[in-house]
Design a protein around this motif. Sequence first.
Motif, mmCIF file in Angstrom:
data_model
loop_
_atom_site.group_PDB
_atom_site.id
_atom_site.type_symbol
_atom_site.label_atom_id
_atom_site.label_comp_id
_atom_site.label_asym_id
_atom_site.label_seq_id
_atom_site.Cartn_x
_atom_site.Cartn_y
_atom_site.Cartn_z
ATOM 1 N N LYS C 56 0.829 -1.205 0.000
ATOM 2 C CA LYS C 56 0.000 0.000 0.000
ATOM 3 C C LYS C 56 0.861 1.253 0.000
ATOM 4 O O LYS C 56 0.620 2.182 -0.752
ATOM 5 C CB LYS C 56 -0.925 -0.012 1.220
ATOM 6 N N ARG C 58 4.039 1.498 -0.899
ATOM 7 C CA ARG C 58 4.818 1.559 -2.135
ATOM 8 C C ARG C 58 3.956 2.174 -3.234
ATOM 9 O O ARG C 58 4.410 2.979 -4.031
ATOM 10 C CB ARG C 58 5.261 0.150 -2.538
ATOM 11 N N ALA C 59 2.684 1.791 -3.210
ATOM 12 C CA ALA C 59 1.767 2.323 -4.207
ATOM 13 C C ALA C 59 1.645 3.832 -4.059
ATOM 14 O O ALA C 59 1.589 4.568 -5.041
ATOM 15 C CB ALA C 59 0.403 1.671 -4.050
ATOM 16 N N MET C 60 1.634 4.265 -2.820
ATOM 17 C CA MET C 60 1.541 5.696 -2.580
ATOM 18 C C MET C 60 2.762 6.402 -3.179
ATOM 19 O O MET C 60 2.668 7.479 -3.732
ATOM 20 C CB MET C 60 1.484 5.991 -1.084
ATOM 21 N N LEU C 62 4.516 5.259 -5.673
ATOM 22 C CA LEU C 62 4.339 5.187 -7.121
ATOM 23 C C LEU C 62 3.416 6.296 -7.596
ATOM 24 O O LEU C 62 3.625 6.915 -8.624
ATOM 25 C CB LEU C 62 3.712 3.842 -7.506
ATOM 26 N N LEU C 63 2.372 6.507 -6.828
ATOM 27 C CA LEU C 63 1.418 7.551 -7.175
ATOM 28 C C LEU C 63 2.070 8.918 -7.082
ATOM 29 O O LEU C 63 1.523 9.900 -7.538
ATOM 30 C CB LEU C 63 0.229 7.503 -6.212
ATOM 31 N N ALA C 64 3.272 8.931 -6.480
ATOM 32 C CA ALA C 64 4.028 10.165 -6.355
ATOM 33 C C ALA C 64 3.192 11.249 -5.700
ATOM 34 O O ALA C 64 3.188 12.396 -6.089
ATOM 35 C CB ALA C 64 4.521 10.626 -7.727
ATOM 36 N N LEU C 65 2.433 10.831 -4.718
ATOM 37 C CA LEU C 65 1.718 11.812 -3.934
ATOM 38 C C LEU C 65 2.775 12.476 -3.064
ATOM 39 O O LEU C 65 3.148 11.949 -2.041
ATOM 40 C CB LEU C 65 0.659 11.132 -3.061
ATOM 41 N N LYS C 66 3.274 13.569 -3.569
ATOM 42 C CA LYS C 66 4.403 14.186 -2.868
ATOM 43 C C LYS C 66 3.947 14.721 -1.524
ATOM 44 O O LYS C 66 4.720 14.898 -0.611
ATOM 45 C CB LYS C 66 4.999 15.283 -3.733
ATOM 46 N N GLU C 67 2.669 14.962 -1.435
ATOM 47 C CA GLU C 67 2.164 15.501 -0.193
ATOM 48 C C GLU C 67 1.969 14.374 0.816
ATOM 49 O O GLU C 67 1.761 13.233 0.457
ATOM 50 C CB GLU C 67 0.815 16.162 -0.432
ATOM 51 N N THR C 68 1.971 14.752 2.056
ATOM 52 C CA THR C 68 1.742 13.807 3.129
ATOM 53 C C THR C 68 0.302 13.297 3.065
ATOM 54 O O THR C 68 -0.625 14.066 2.829
ATOM 55 C CB THR C 68 1.943 14.510 4.478
ATOM 56 N N ILE C 69 0.156 12.003 3.292
ATOM 57 C CA ILE C 69 -1.192 11.443 3.348
ATOM 58 C C ILE C 69 -1.764 11.667 4.748
ATOM 59 O O ILE C 69 -1.120 11.318 5.739
ATOM 60 C CB ILE C 69 -1.155 9.942 3.036
ATOM 61 N N GLU C 70 -2.912 12.261 4.823
ATOM 62 C CA GLU C 70 -3.559 12.446 6.131
ATOM 63 C C GLU C 70 -4.272 11.175 6.554
ATOM 64 O O GLU C 70 -4.056 10.658 7.629
ATOM 65 C CB GLU C 70 -4.561 13.601 6.072
#
Lengths: 310, 139, 123
Positions: C56, C58-60, C62-70
């Motif tokens: 999960k 790693r996928a984040m 990959l998604l290159a969500l540069k922002e922090t996930i809340e």
Amino acid sequence: MKSGRAVLPRRVLTQLAGAAETGALYVEGEPGGTLYLAGGLVSYAESPSTPDAGELLTASGRVPPHVWHTVVTGTSDTGAGAQLVAQGHLTQGELELCVLGALYDAAFFVLSPTPARVRFEPGGTHPLGGVCRVDPAVLGREVTRRRKQLDEAHPGSAVDSAPITPVLRAPVPRLALTAAQWELVVHADGKRTAAEIARLLGRAGYTTLLELRRLAAAGLVTVDGDDGPVAAEPAPAGPKTGPATPPRKAQIARKPASPARRTQKNRATEGELPQRSPGAELPPVEAALATEEPDVPLLKRIRSGLKALR
Amino acid sequence: MSGIDDCLVQAMAIPGAIGTGLVDYSSGFALGTAGRAPAEDPDGAWAGASEVVNTAVNRAPFASTRPGDRVEDIIVTTLGGYHIFRQVHTQFDSRLVLYLWLDRSVANLAIARRKLQLLADNLVAASAAVPAPASGAGR
Amino acid sequence: MADMDTALKQAMQIDGAIGVALVDYTSGMALGTVGGGKELDLTVAAAGNTDVVRAKLRAMELLALKETIEDILITLDTQYHLIRPLTGRAGKGLFIYLALNKARANLAMARHQLRSIEEDLDV
């Protein structure tokens, strides 16, 4: 146009696309299949290794088989998709999703990286050829990506074409399978190949391969031959003879006998689509299989018996 | 007439929409996209999006034991955005999600989520095939 | 500051909570779990399934969500699964996984409460 010698199907596709051709490209070999072009773009694809759009729709019960048959045989040229939507059998979205999915799925098998004999029939069309247009370059890239994805899941390609056997004793004390994987394990019987399971269940061929590779990586399914090339030995008293050279492990000349293979013409018009929904009673595939496919478990038992005699 | 392209155009019309795509989460391939992909490398983005869905659907640390308890959607909230993955349930075999990336400072998540649900349902006429989901904040 | 056991117990007090776990995604191990019961199967402990959480994250990447996930919210027909990465330095690589019964939960409230629990958690 017809090639006497084997060529790379993808190279031929590129040439036909460059010439903006319209017609049907038949690819022989295992598994082979057909690509339909319209003005150099791919409009439909089908392969014996994966259910076509009609099989997906009828196997799931979305469209009754007789409706499918009537529409596909009763429509001239490429208008069957539009007819199905106009008559209220499908939404435009369902039609596009189903046809695009089937197209990419079949193209994966048709554009296999092994040379094959091909034949191009200018002007050839498919009844579902009016639904979408795919750039052959995009299609080619996606096929390459998927092939890589398969190898990342599990490098052994034996499960792609050989009969699948479930491993009877689990290699770990506790298993976690997805619903789709469970269905594959349950339907693997030592005789059916990946393609046969996919078409039996009305499930996409590529996804079936991917899940089978994952199951093989987890040690839950195997192909016969991992413990000795039994099935490649000539069947006793059978009319067919085995290969002259001793078969090498993992490279056995045990291509799927493909009893379900159809001729290369439009199979959508042949009206021999499966008529079951997933989970229903299985059609008697074994009967069809028995004609060409060696009975692997039986052969194994015979072999064990012979060994015991020595 | 509501095909894939039409669906994506309507998704992009949802206030705050930055990008959208209809993704096969088995292969990681986008059958159609509009707006921006959620990463510089689009292929990687759709593969990543697929991984998120696959993990949530098949491999979450907790799994519901209730038979038929399906994942409806997945919402990833970041500092600046929402990423919604809505499952598209077709009767024929498929593994599809409708993905929508929203600007958090503009979007209304609850409204966007309902609109996306409607778009996904209309695409495959789910409302005609099964009774409308009795979900609801509004009830 | 609350320790892990206290935090997990607090999370189970949230209306509709049916299970909560603190998961280390670098190892794929659940550091602690509470609840579960007949509505839930805790699969993270299953053999051969320890790469779940890493996938999960790693996928984040990959998604290159540069922002922090809340947080991440998974909505099922009858349940909510709420995932919240720990923000503190000591909690790097950890997240709380909370499963809620949809009929009994107040989602907005649950998100808010989980956030406070996470901020107060000292691992």
